[in-house]
Design a protein around this motif. Sequence first.
Motif, PDB file in Angstrom:
ATOM      1  N   CYS A 359       9.194   8.959  -6.875  1.00 20.54           N
ATOM      2  CA  CYS A 359       8.094   9.001  -5.908  1.00 20.54           C
ATOM      3  C   CYS A 359       8.224   7.795  -4.980  1.00 20.54           C
ATOM      4  O   CYS A 359       8.810   6.771  -5.352  1.00 20.54           O
ATOM      5  CB  CYS A 359       6.731   8.978  -6.606  1.00 20.54           C
ATOM      6  SG  CYS A 359       6.479  10.311  -7.793  1.00 20.54           S
ATOM      7  N   ALA A 360       7.671   7.903  -3.788  1.00 19.54           N
ATOM      8  CA  ALA A 360       7.744   6.808  -2.816  1.00 19.54           C
ATOM      9  C   ALA A 360       6.408   6.640  -2.132  1.00 19.54           C
ATOM     10  O   ALA A 360       5.754   7.623  -1.754  1.00 19.54           O
ATOM     11  CB  ALA A 360       8.839   7.074  -1.789  1.00 19.54           C
ATOM     12  N   VAL A 361       5.978   5.384  -1.966  1.00 21.57           N
ATOM     13  CA  VAL A 361       4.751   5.072  -1.251  1.00 21.57           C
ATOM     14  C   VAL A 361       5.090   4.265   0.004  1.00 21.57           C
ATOM     15  O   VAL A 361       6.137   3.618   0.075  1.00 21.57           O
ATOM     16  CB  VAL A 361       3.774   4.270  -2.146  1.00 21.57           C
ATOM     17  CG1 VAL A 361       3.298   5.103  -3.315  1.00 21.57           C
ATOM     18  CG2 VAL A 361       4.419   2.981  -2.635  1.00 21.57           C
ATOM     19  N   ASP A 362       4.212   4.334   0.980  1.00 22.74           N
ATOM     20  CA  ASP A 362       4.421   3.577   2.223  1.00 22.74           C
ATOM     21  C   ASP A 362       4.375   2.086   1.943  1.00 22.74           C
ATOM     22  O   ASP A 362       3.601   1.612   1.101  1.00 22.74           O
ATOM     23  CB  ASP A 362       3.342   3.946   3.241  1.00 22.74           C
ATOM     24  CG  ASP A 362       3.515   5.364   3.755  1.00 22.74           C
ATOM     25  OD1 ASP A 362       4.654   5.730   4.102  1.00 22.74           O
ATOM     26  OD2 ASP A 362       2.515   6.112   3.786  1.00 22.74           O
ATOM     27  N   ARG A 363       5.171   1.352   2.656  1.00 22.07           N
ATOM     28  CA  ARG A 363       5.208  -0.090   2.483  1.00 22.07           C
ATOM     29  C   ARG A 363       3.863  -0.710   2.873  1.00 22.07           C
ATOM     30  O   ARG A 363       3.152  -0.203   3.733  1.00 22.07           O
ATOM     31  CB  ARG A 363       6.328  -0.710   3.333  1.00 22.07           C
ATOM     32  CG  ARG A 363       7.719  -0.384   2.831  1.00 22.07           C
ATOM     33  CD  ARG A 363       8.784  -1.067   3.659  1.00 22.07           C
ATOM     34  NE  ARG A 363      10.118  -0.774   3.151  1.00 22.07           N
ATOM     35  CZ  ARG A 363      10.700  -1.454   2.160  1.00 22.07           C
ATOM     36  NH1 ARG A 363      10.068  -2.482   1.598  1.00 22.07           N
ATOM     37  NH2 ARG A 363      11.910  -1.121   1.757  1.00 22.07           N
ATOM     38  N   TRP A 364       3.580  -1.818   2.247  1.00 21.77           N
ATOM     39  CA  TRP A 364       2.343  -2.547   2.527  1.00 21.77           C
ATOM     40  C   TRP A 364       2.504  -3.345   3.826  1.00 21.77           C
ATOM     41  O   TRP A 364       3.448  -4.087   4.000  1.00 21.77           O
ATOM     42  CB  TRP A 364       2.037  -3.490   1.364  1.00 21.77           C
ATOM     43  CG  TRP A 364       0.690  -4.135   1.477  1.00 21.77           C
ATOM     44  CD1 TRP A 364       0.430  -5.386   1.919  1.00 21.77           C
ATOM     45  CD2 TRP A 364      -0.561  -3.550   1.157  1.00 21.77           C
ATOM     46  NE1 TRP A 364      -0.922  -5.624   1.899  1.00 21.77           N
ATOM     47  CE2 TRP A 364      -1.565  -4.504   1.429  1.00 21.77           C
ATOM     48  CE3 TRP A 364      -0.945  -2.298   0.679  1.00 21.77           C
ATOM     49  CZ2 TRP A 364      -2.906  -4.266   1.225  1.00 21.77           C
ATOM     50  CZ3 TRP A 364      -2.275  -2.048   0.475  1.00 21.77           C
ATOM     51  CH2 TRP A 364      -3.254  -3.019   0.742  1.00 21.77           C
ATOM     52  N   ARG A 365       1.577  -3.161   4.739  1.00 20.00           N
ATOM     53  CA  ARG A 365       1.632  -3.860   6.029  1.00 20.00           C
ATOM     54  C   ARG A 365       0.378  -4.717   6.190  1.00 20.00           C
ATOM     55  O   ARG A 365      -0.513  -4.724   5.344  1.00 20.00           O
ATOM     56  CB  ARG A 365       1.728  -2.847   7.174  1.00 20.00           C
ATOM     57  CG  ARG A 365       3.002  -2.000   7.130  1.00 20.00           C
ATOM     58  CD  ARG A 365       3.111  -1.147   8.405  1.00 20.00           C
ATOM     59  NE  ARG A 365       4.326  -0.356   8.417  1.00 20.00           N
ATOM     60  CZ  ARG A 365       4.420   0.880   7.954  1.00 20.00           C
ATOM     61  NH1 ARG A 365       3.360   1.454   7.444  1.00 20.00           N
ATOM     62  NH2 ARG A 365       5.553   1.535   8.007  1.00 20.00           N
ATOM     63  N   ASP A 366       0.324  -5.397   7.333  1.00 21.69           N
ATOM     64  CA  ASP A 366      -0.839  -6.251   7.591  1.00 21.69           C
ATOM     65  C   ASP A 366      -2.123  -5.438   7.716  1.00 21.69           C
ATOM     66  O   ASP A 366      -3.210  -5.909   7.401  1.00 21.69           O
ATOM     67  CB  ASP A 366      -0.619  -7.073   8.864  1.00 21.69           C
ATOM     68  CG  ASP A 366       0.516  -8.062   8.707  1.00 21.69           C
ATOM     69  OD1 ASP A 366       1.092  -8.471   9.727  1.00 21.69           O
ATOM     70  OD2 ASP A 366       0.807  -8.433   7.549  1.00 21.69           O
ATOM     71  N   ALA A 367      -2.025  -4.247   8.261  1.00 23.64           N
ATOM     72  CA  ALA A 367      -3.182  -3.347   8.374  1.00 23.64           C
ATOM     73  C   ALA A 367      -2.876  -2.093   7.567  1.00 23.64           C
ATOM     74  O   ALA A 367      -2.508  -1.062   8.124  1.00 23.64           O
ATOM     75  CB  ALA A 367      -3.476  -3.020   9.823  1.00 23.64           C
ATOM     76  N   PRO A 368      -2.992  -2.153   6.260  1.00 23.35           N
ATOM     77  CA  PRO A 368      -2.498  -1.064   5.414  1.00 23.35           C
ATOM     78  C   PRO A 368      -3.348   0.182   5.422  1.00 23.35           C
ATOM     79  O   PRO A 368      -2.856   1.272   5.167  1.00 23.35           O
ATOM     80  CB  PRO A 368      -2.502  -1.690   4.021  1.00 23.35           C
ATOM     81  CG  PRO A 368      -3.593  -2.712   4.081  1.00 23.35           C
ATOM     82  CD  PRO A 368      -3.577  -3.248   5.486  1.00 23.35           C
ATOM     83  N   ASP A 369      -4.638   0.078   5.712  1.00 23.79           N
ATOM     84  CA  ASP A 369      -5.510   1.239   5.556  1.00 23.79           C
ATOM     85  C   ASP A 369      -5.093   2.415   6.420  1.00 23.79           C
ATOM     86  O   ASP A 369      -5.322   3.568   6.078  1.00 23.79           O
ATOM     87  CB  ASP A 369      -6.953   0.850   5.896  1.00 23.79           C
ATOM     88  CG  ASP A 369      -7.536  -0.109   4.868  1.00 23.79           C
ATOM     89  OD1 ASP A 369      -6.975  -0.147   3.747  1.00 23.79           O
ATOM     90  OD2 ASP A 369      -8.515  -0.804   5.176  1.00 23.79           O
ATOM     91  N   ALA A 370      -4.468   2.143   7.583  1.00 22.94           N
ATOM     92  CA  ALA A 370      -4.091   3.228   8.482  1.00 22.94           C
ATOM     93  C   ALA A 370      -3.024   4.127   7.879  1.00 22.94           C
ATOM     94  O   ALA A 370      -2.909   5.286   8.261  1.00 22.94           O
ATOM     95  CB  ALA A 370      -3.605   2.644   9.809  1.00 22.94           C
ATOM     96  N   ALA A 371      -2.219   3.608   6.951  1.00 26.25           N
ATOM     97  CA  ALA A 371      -1.117   4.393   6.390  1.00 26.25           C
ATOM     98  C   ALA A 371      -1.323   4.760   4.934  1.00 26.25           C
ATOM     99  O   ALA A 371      -0.455   5.370   4.339  1.00 26.25           O
ATOM    100  CB  ALA A 371       0.191   3.604   6.531  1.00 26.25           C
ATOM    101  N   ARG A 372      -2.468   4.415   4.364  1.00 26.27           N
ATOM    102  CA  ARG A 372      -2.663   4.599   2.938  1.00 26.27           C
ATOM    103  C   ARG A 372      -3.125   6.010   2.560  1.00 26.27           C
ATOM    104  O   ARG A 372      -3.199   6.330   1.378  1.00 26.27           O
ATOM    105  CB  ARG A 372      -3.679   3.572   2.410  1.00 26.27           C
ATOM    106  CG  ARG A 372      -3.181   2.138   2.540  1.00 26.27           C
ATOM    107  CD  ARG A 372      -2.400   1.683   1.320  1.00 26.27           C
ATOM    108  NE  ARG A 372      -1.193   2.339   0.993  1.00 26.27           N
ATOM    109  CZ  ARG A 372       0.030   1.908   1.327  1.00 26.27           C
ATOM    110  NH1 ARG A 372       0.185   0.831   2.057  1.00 26.27           N
ATOM    111  NH2 ARG A 372       1.091   2.545   0.922  1.00 26.27           N
TER     112      ARG A 372
END
Length: 404
Positions: A359-372
């Motif tokens: 499984c793969a999850v999106d990388r953690w960024r400075d503004a993570p909520d947009a991609a979570r």
Amino acid sequence: MATIDQDPLLLLRQSIAANKPAIPTSSTDPSSPAVPLSQATHLRFPHANDTVIPIAASTRFVTSGENGVNVRSIYFAWLNREVAIPEYNASAAKLNAELEASGSEGSVHNLAFVERLDLITWLEGASEESEYIKPLEGDKAGGAATKGAAAAAAGLTRSGRGTLDPRMAAIYSHERRMGDRNTVLRGIKPTDFSHVRKIATVFVQRKPQHPGTSSIADPALSSQRAPGRRPDPIILLSPSASSLLRMANIRSFLEDGRFSPPDGPGTGTNMLHVTRMMRDIDPSRPIRFILVEGPEQFKPEYWNRVVAVFTTGQAWQFKSYKWSTPSELFKHVLGIYVGWKGDKPPDTVASWGHRVMPCAVDRWRDAPDAARFRDKEVVEAIWKAIEGSMRSKGWKRDAAPARI
């Protein structure tokens, strides 16, 4: 010497068997009311047509230094059959003081523990013989009268709806009556051992932990459940520092469908619980899962409850497992690898075959909520795989597989 029909000991034993207690009175009149033992002059027996016996009369119960213990002392010992020795002695001293103050004749003989135990056992019917009770006159065998009394008691109590036929009572007179556990094992006073459990709890729950071992709370992991109840399934996490899912973030990931970095504040425990509805297994209630990082305190039967293993692709994780090689482990348990989206899973994970789910999850960024929002898709896929694996292994609404 008293006859069988008027013997105080037999009358008291019969009244106990008939569940019609003797009544202390201050008169020979059968209609006289009950009075305190310190004021009583007679003992009335309702079961025997209100037969009245003087309370100061001697009995066939003989102890050292006594010709015959009086009726008052025998009745007092029966009333205090369940109290401890210090309480019994204190009550006897108090009653003697009351008798002396009222000017009554006689006193209460303070029976020794062995004498009191023998008397109570005989009065209850748990024994047909007593070394302290002399036989009645004309009773050469020393036990015929006692057996006759036992027969009478049996006639009063066997049917529960009146007296038995005399012929049946004669048959029952030859029966050997056994005592209950209190009289046989513990004496006349039941012993309360509940304090032992409190003492033992301290030692069971505070075992010293050896370095490197897990501090799993045993009561939650190995709780004894009632027959027919399903035990909680277990999910093993990777203890590797490189794992994206640790105790710090696994609950929010599996329950809320949102990934967060595991380098935040830890939970301070090596065990967590998460709940999940799995309608194909139990449509009526959620299933509680136990999450642990290591099997150090596993019992052999716990391995039948393991439904998934999260791994980073490092084989050393399985060194202490029941199945220490990946090829053998993933024949029995579903494997799950979670990595970053866009990264290729390790070659070891690929070599373990289809039994390990990548499984793969999106990388953690400075503004993570947009991609979570995509995390929930990954979580749902993981739970769907776990549910399918559990169903194939034999998990049911009220049972777990005996072997996986």
